[in-house]
Design an enzyme around this catalytic site. Structure first.
Site, PDB file in Angstrom:
ATOM      1  CG  ASN A  57       8.891  -6.269 -26.838  1.00 61.04           C
ATOM      2  OD1 ASN A  57       7.989  -5.584 -26.378  1.00 61.04           O
ATOM      3  ND2 ASN A  57       9.912  -6.685 -26.091  1.00 61.04           N
ATOM      4  CG  HIS A  87       8.275   3.375 -53.259  1.00 60.48           C
ATOM      5  ND1 HIS A  87       7.037   3.188 -53.807  1.00 60.48           N
ATOM      6  CD2 HIS A  87       8.095   3.286 -51.911  1.00 60.48           C
ATOM      7  CE1 HIS A  87       6.145   3.002 -52.853  1.00 60.48           C
ATOM      8  NE2 HIS A  87       6.770   3.062 -51.685  1.00 60.48           N
ATOM      9  NE  ARG A 155      30.216 -13.183 -31.205  1.00 63.70           N
ATOM     10  CZ  ARG A 155      29.512 -14.163 -30.649  1.00 63.70           C
ATOM     11  NH1 ARG A 155      29.606 -15.389 -31.095  1.00 63.70           N
ATOM     12  NH2 ARG A 155      28.684 -13.913 -29.632  1.00 63.70           N
TER      13      ARG A 155
END
Length: 175
Positions: A57, A87, A155
């Site tokens: 998207n 970093h 789950r």
């Protein structure tokens, strides 16, 4: 970066042109991949390996200082960031512009919701769903639903998911 700029200027209706540019820009890209614009990448996709049938998207950001792998049939929501660069914590090293790079791997058939961030070195297994706004700092195994900041497993994908596609909406197709 110039090629990336050109890509982001292509008309949405020019699908063939978009596909051709992605094949030039990416290390690998499978068939039927679609990236909504704008799209951002440090190296313009040079270190990106996409499988087939991937949809991303709007506003995907790839910090592709090293390899990013995305498996077939993945869906990536808006404003997702996949970053391979980091970093050090030690300030003196940052003052010397130290950076490390570690690959990101996303398995087959995953869905990353809106505003997900994946940090360097993370591997996400196959068939994983990651909830919107999650920050993934550790590997995720196959077949789980995970969310949060930091992201954690909620789950496993289960029988309920085979019967309902969203809340109480039953799947009416034979799969």
């Amino acid at each position: 970066m110039d090629r990336l700029h050109e890509f982001n200027q292509i008309k949405p209706s020019e699908l063939d042109k978009k596909s051709a540019m992605l094949r030039e820009m990416f290390a690998e890209i499978g068939e039927d991949c679609y990236i909504e614009m704008p799209f951002h990448a440090n190296w313009g996709g040079k270190h990106v390996h996409f499988g087939k049938n991937i949809y991303t998207n709007f506003n995907l950001t790839l910090v592709d200082d090293t390899q990013i792998y995305v498996g077939d049939f993945c869906q990536i929501g808006p404003n997702v960031v996949l970053t391979t660069a980091g970093h050090p914590i030690l300030p003196e090293l940052r003052e010397r512009a130290y950076q490390y790079n570690a690959p990101v791997r996303i398995g087959r058939n995953c869905w990353l919701g809106a505003d997900v961030v994946v940090v360097p070195g993370v591997t996400i297994g196959d068939n994983v769903v990651v909830g919107a706004g999650s920050v993934i700092t550790r590997d995720l195994p196959d077949n789980v639903v995970a969310a949060g900041n930091p992201c954690r497993i909620l789950r496993e994908v289960n029988d309920h998911d085979r019967e309902y596609y969203f809340k109480d909406r039953k799947i009416d197709l034979e799969l």
